[in-house]
Structures are given as structure tokens and as C-alpha cells.
Design a protein around this motif. Structure first.
Motif, mmCIF file in Angstrom:
data_model
loop_
_atom_site.group_PDB
_atom_site.id
_atom_site.type_symbol
_atom_site.label_atom_id
_atom_site.label_comp_id
_atom_site.label_asym_id
_atom_site.label_seq_id
_atom_site.Cartn_x
_atom_site.Cartn_y
_atom_site.Cartn_z
ATOM 1 N N THR A 2 0.851 -1.184 0.000
ATOM 2 C CA THR A 2 0.000 0.000 0.000
ATOM 3 C C THR A 2 0.884 1.231 0.000
ATOM 4 O OG1 THR A 2 -1.738 -1.144 1.261
ATOM 5 C CG2 THR A 2 -1.809 1.259 1.212
ATOM 6 N N VAL A 17 -2.718 10.289 -3.773
ATOM 7 C CA VAL A 17 -3.140 9.004 -4.308
ATOM 8 C C VAL A 17 -2.699 7.905 -3.356
ATOM 9 C CG1 VAL A 17 -2.938 7.366 -6.210
ATOM 10 C CG2 VAL A 17 -2.955 9.821 -6.681
ATOM 11 N N SER A 19 -2.665 3.757 -3.175
ATOM 12 C CA SER A 19 -2.783 2.611 -4.081
ATOM 13 C C SER A 19 -2.474 1.309 -3.371
ATOM 14 C CB SER A 19 -1.826 2.755 -5.271
ATOM 15 O OG SER A 19 -2.223 3.789 -6.138
ATOM 16 N N THR A 23 -6.555 -1.390 -6.130
ATOM 17 C CA THR A 23 -7.401 -0.263 -5.761
ATOM 18 C C THR A 23 -6.582 1.016 -5.756
ATOM 19 O OG1 THR A 23 -8.766 -1.699 -4.357
ATOM 20 C CG2 THR A 23 -8.947 0.663 -3.994
ATOM 21 N N HIS A 24 -7.128 2.071 -6.373
ATOM 22 C CA HIS A 24 -6.442 3.361 -6.446
ATOM 23 C C HIS A 24 -7.436 4.454 -6.069
ATOM 24 C CE1 HIS A 24 -3.226 1.214 -8.494
ATOM 25 N NE2 HIS A 24 -4.143 0.717 -9.308
ATOM 26 N N LEU A 45 -0.313 5.349 -13.805
ATOM 27 C CA LEU A 45 -1.765 5.240 -13.753
ATOM 28 C C LEU A 45 -2.415 6.231 -14.700
ATOM 29 C CD1 LEU A 45 -2.194 5.139 -9.854
ATOM 30 C CD2 LEU A 45 -2.304 3.179 -11.407
ATOM 31 N N ASP A 49 -8.058 4.347 -14.132
ATOM 32 C CA ASP A 49 -7.634 3.379 -13.118
ATOM 33 C C ASP A 49 -8.151 3.727 -11.725
ATOM 34 O OD1 ASP A 49 -6.064 1.800 -14.904
ATOM 35 O OD2 ASP A 49 -4.503 3.333 -14.821
#
Length: 264
Positions: A2, A17, A19, A23-24, A45, A49
Motif C-alpha cells: 500500500t 493518491v 494505491s 485499488t487506487h 496510472l 484506473d
């Protein structure tokens, strides 16, 4: 893994951001859509996304890019009920994307468990967040005139904390800002000072935070050196030494890895 990157962090615009593998999440959109896209591309990205947007509140330095963003990205937008109401008035086409939440009630975005809580700020429904993944917890607390009760209820145990250190009190008081603006910033619904951030940073380190990122620094009333020095003194006095960094005001930050601080 993460990761957290700030795209911009300061009085002129805020976005970050978070990520995981699948998952973003974009947290706030206070810079232009073009700059958001550039930052995402540096991370490999695209707008498509994004799994979701989280919005903290409706001040322009947190939503200025959202009007264009919703035309190009149809990811759901999570915000407090009050913030969602304000976004509907300000941004055309946002209504169908809004996912209003109640403060203190966790929800899931992909691999992330998100827990929102209220901040003390002069924007209805202003919100801070805890985001948990398999690797650990990330805490986000900016735009608050004081440490809200929810922070001490929700944030204990986060490994990575992004914390506002907006201003040095003496610099603000002696500076060129008009009186009404100084009063607003220093008030209980304004912004966290270096001293307030320093005190809470020591609390967070005591709860297990292994990395703290200082954020939302004023360009006029603070410097990275002043903010860092104040927090370092508080941490040292309390006997803690988490990794401490300052988020860049207008550039992509280094990569912050949730749970990695304890291994450094």
C-alpha cells in the motif's frame, strides 16, 4: 503493498493518491485535472484506473480540479452528506457520482476499509480519514483548527499519518495577512499550527505510527524547516523517533509505504 503519494500539498492545492495492488483512491482534487493526470502518469496510472475519489471538504484548494475531472472520470465520489450537498451546487454532472456517507461509519472501496470522521473546520461536513488495508492503516488529518475528538478515537494504530502543520503562530501573527484572515486561521475552525501538529504527532507515535508526513504547509506563514523542527522537538521529548518527512507543496512526493516505517 500500500503506497501513498501526495500530488500537491499546501494552501494552493491538495491531492494525494493511495494505491494497493487493485485499488487506487484519489483523495481530494484541489489542483487542475491536467496536473492530476500528470501525477497519475508518473505513477503509471490513468484516470480510468481510479477506483474512487474521497473529498475532504468544499474549499477550492481541495476541489478546484473536480469540475473537469468528473467529465473525464466516472469513478464514484465519496464525501460527507454536507459536502455532497455543497458539491451538487458547485459542480455540474457530479450528482450521479456522489456516494454520501455518515461520519464515523466505515465503508469499503475495493481492498480498502475507509473510516471518515469530522474535523474542526469552517466548511460544512469537513472530513478526515483512516484507510486500512492488509498492510496496515493510513491516517489523513488536515484542515482542522484543533485536534478533533474523532482523531483520538479513529487514528490510534495507524502506521502512516499525514498530518497538517499549516503555520508557525508567531510568523502568522507578525505577517502581512489581514486581521480577519489571521483570526480565521488561528481559530478553532481554522488550521493546525506547527505546535498543535507537534503535540499530536507525539500522541500518534505513542499509538504506533512509524512514519509521519507533515502536510498543507502555508507558503506565507511556514517553512518545511520550521514545521519539521517543531515536530522533531516534540517527538524527541516524548522519546519517539518515527520517520518524519514534509510533503512538497506543488510536486509529486516520494513514495510512502504503509507499514514500512517499522522496518526502516
Amino acid at each position: 503493498m500500500t503506497t501513498v503519494h501526495t500530488l500537491s500539498s499546501g494552501s494552493s492545492g491538495n491531492a494525494l493518491v493511495l494505491s494497493t495492488e487493485n485499488t487506487h483512491i484519489l483523495l481530494d482534487a484541489g489542483i487542475s485535472c491536467r496536473r492530476i493526470e500528470q501525477g497519475l502518469r508518473q505513477l503509471g496510472l490513468e484516470l480510468r484506473d481510479l477506483s474512487a475519489l474521497l473529498i475532504s471538504h468544499t474549499h477550492s484548494d481541495h476541489i478546484s480540479g473536480l469540475g473537469t475531472l468528473v467529465k473525464r472520470c466516472r469513478a464514484p465520489i465519496y464525501s460527507s452528506i454536507e459536502t455532497a450537498r455543497g458539491l451538487q451546487y458547485r459542480i455540474a454532472g457530479v450528482e450521479d457520482l456522489l456516494c454520501p456517507f455518515s461520519q464515523g461509519v466505515p465503508f469499503h472501496v475495493g481492498e480498502c476499509r475507509v473510516t471518515p470522521f469530522s474535523t474542526c473546520h469552517d466548511a460544512p461536513g469537513s472530513t478526515a480519514y483512516r484507510i486500512d488495508t492488509e498492510e496496515g492503516g493510513f491516517g489523513f488529518l488536515t484542515d482542522s483548527g484543533c485536534i478533533p475528538d474523532g482523531a483520538r478515537e479513529v487514528l490510534p494504530g495507524v502506521e502512516l499519518l499525514l498530518l497538517e502543520a499549516n503555520h508557525d503562530v508567531d510568523t502568522l501573527r507578525s505577517g502581512s495577512y489581514p486581521y480577519y484572515l489571521k483570526r480565521r486561521i488561528l481559530g478553532d475552525e481554522g488550521h493546525l499550527s506547527n505546535e498543535a501538529a507537534a503535540s499530536f504527532a507525539a500522541e500518534a507515535a505513542g499509538w504506533g505510527a512509524s512514519e509521519i508526513v507533515l502536510a498543507h504547509l502555508s507558503e506565507e506563514n511556514n517553512t518545511p524547516a520550521m514545521a519539521r523542527s517543531a515536530v522533531e522537538r516534540s517527538l524527541a521529548a516524548a522519546g519517539f523517533s518515527p520517520r518524519l518527512t514534509v510533503a512538497p507543496r506543488s510536486a509529486l512526493s516520494e513514495c510512502h509505504v504503509v507499514g514500512a516505517g517499522c522496518r526502516r
